[in-house]
Design a protein around this motif. Structure first.
Motif, PDB file in Angstrom:
ATOM      1  N   LEU A  63       6.631 -40.329  25.758  1.00 28.65           N
ATOM      2  CA  LEU A  63       7.268 -38.960  25.427  1.00 28.65           C
ATOM      3  C   LEU A  63       8.160 -39.003  24.307  1.00 28.65           C
ATOM      4  N   ARG A  64       8.353 -37.651  23.919  1.00 30.35           N
ATOM      5  CA  ARG A  64       9.242 -37.373  22.769  1.00 30.35           C
ATOM      6  C   ARG A  64      10.509 -36.911  23.184  1.00 30.35           C
ATOM      7  N   LEU A  65      11.330 -37.743  22.380  1.00 31.11           N
ATOM      8  CA  LEU A  65      12.776 -37.576  22.588  1.00 31.11           C
ATOM      9  C   LEU A  65      13.335 -36.799  21.689  1.00 31.11           C
ATOM     10  N   THR A  66      14.159 -35.891  21.555  1.00 28.02           N
ATOM     11  CA  THR A  66      14.804 -35.143  20.533  1.00 28.02           C
ATOM     12  C   THR A  66      16.043 -36.136  20.080  1.00 28.02           C
ATOM     13  N   GLY A  67      16.611 -35.609  18.813  1.00 30.91           N
ATOM     14  CA  GLY A  67      17.770 -36.543  18.270  1.00 30.91           C
ATOM     15  C   GLY A  67      18.714 -36.577  19.435  1.00 30.91           C
ATOM     16  N   GLN A  68      19.151 -35.350  20.231  1.00 31.53           N
ATOM     17  CA  GLN A  68      20.273 -35.281  21.103  1.00 31.53           C
ATOM     18  C   GLN A  68      19.854 -36.316  22.133  1.00 31.53           C
ATOM     19  N   GLN A  69      18.534 -36.169  22.645  1.00 30.20           N
ATOM     20  CA  GLN A  69      18.482 -37.067  23.852  1.00 30.20           C
ATOM     21  C   GLN A  69      18.493 -38.626  23.455  1.00 30.20           C
ATOM     22  N   LYS A  70      18.097 -39.171  22.096  1.00 27.96           N
ATOM     23  CA  LYS A  70      18.237 -40.262  21.656  1.00 27.96           C
ATOM     24  C   LYS A  70      19.827 -40.717  21.667  1.00 27.96           C
ATOM     25  N   SER A  71      20.246 -39.661  21.065  1.00 26.34           N
ATOM     26  CA  SER A  71      21.803 -39.973  21.228  1.00 26.34           C
ATOM     27  C   SER A  71      22.447 -40.133  22.460  1.00 26.34           C
TER      28      SER A  71
END
Length: 105
Positions: A63-71
């Protein structure tokens, strides 16, 4: 094994799964190489066949994670020190959501 032969091996295995002919993928290979590629592709096919439909077989999820989700995950890793990877945080989140909605598993 070079990348080309590795990719061809898996392409042959996929054709074995679908029942399509695979001989064109061996064209131009010396007999010994073709035999070895087919043997390895058969091993891949047999492994797939042996675990097909097994409910205990792990499923790979990408799945792809946004920068916010990774944070968010990185912050959660600090709260849950036993969870050292993104995967472990996401597994914990799934288990907690499941428990909340359906009770203990």
């Amino acid at each position: 094994m070079c990348a080309d032969h590795h990719n061809r091996l898996h392409a042959i295995a996929l054709r074995l799964q679908s029942g399509k002919p695979h001989y064109d993928l061996l064209a131009g290979e010396p007999a010994g190489h073709a035999t070895k590629l087919l043997e390895l592709a058969t091993n891949v096919y047999n492994a797939w066949s042996a675990t097909k439909g097994d409910p205990n077989k792990p499923a790979l999820v990408m799945l792809r994670l946004t920068g916010q989700q990774k944070s968010m995950i990185e912050k959660l890793k600090k709260v849950y020190p036993k969870c050292r990877s993104r995967e472990s945080i996401l597994n914990l989140a799934l288990e907690n959501l499941y428990r909340r909605n359906f009770g203990a598993s």
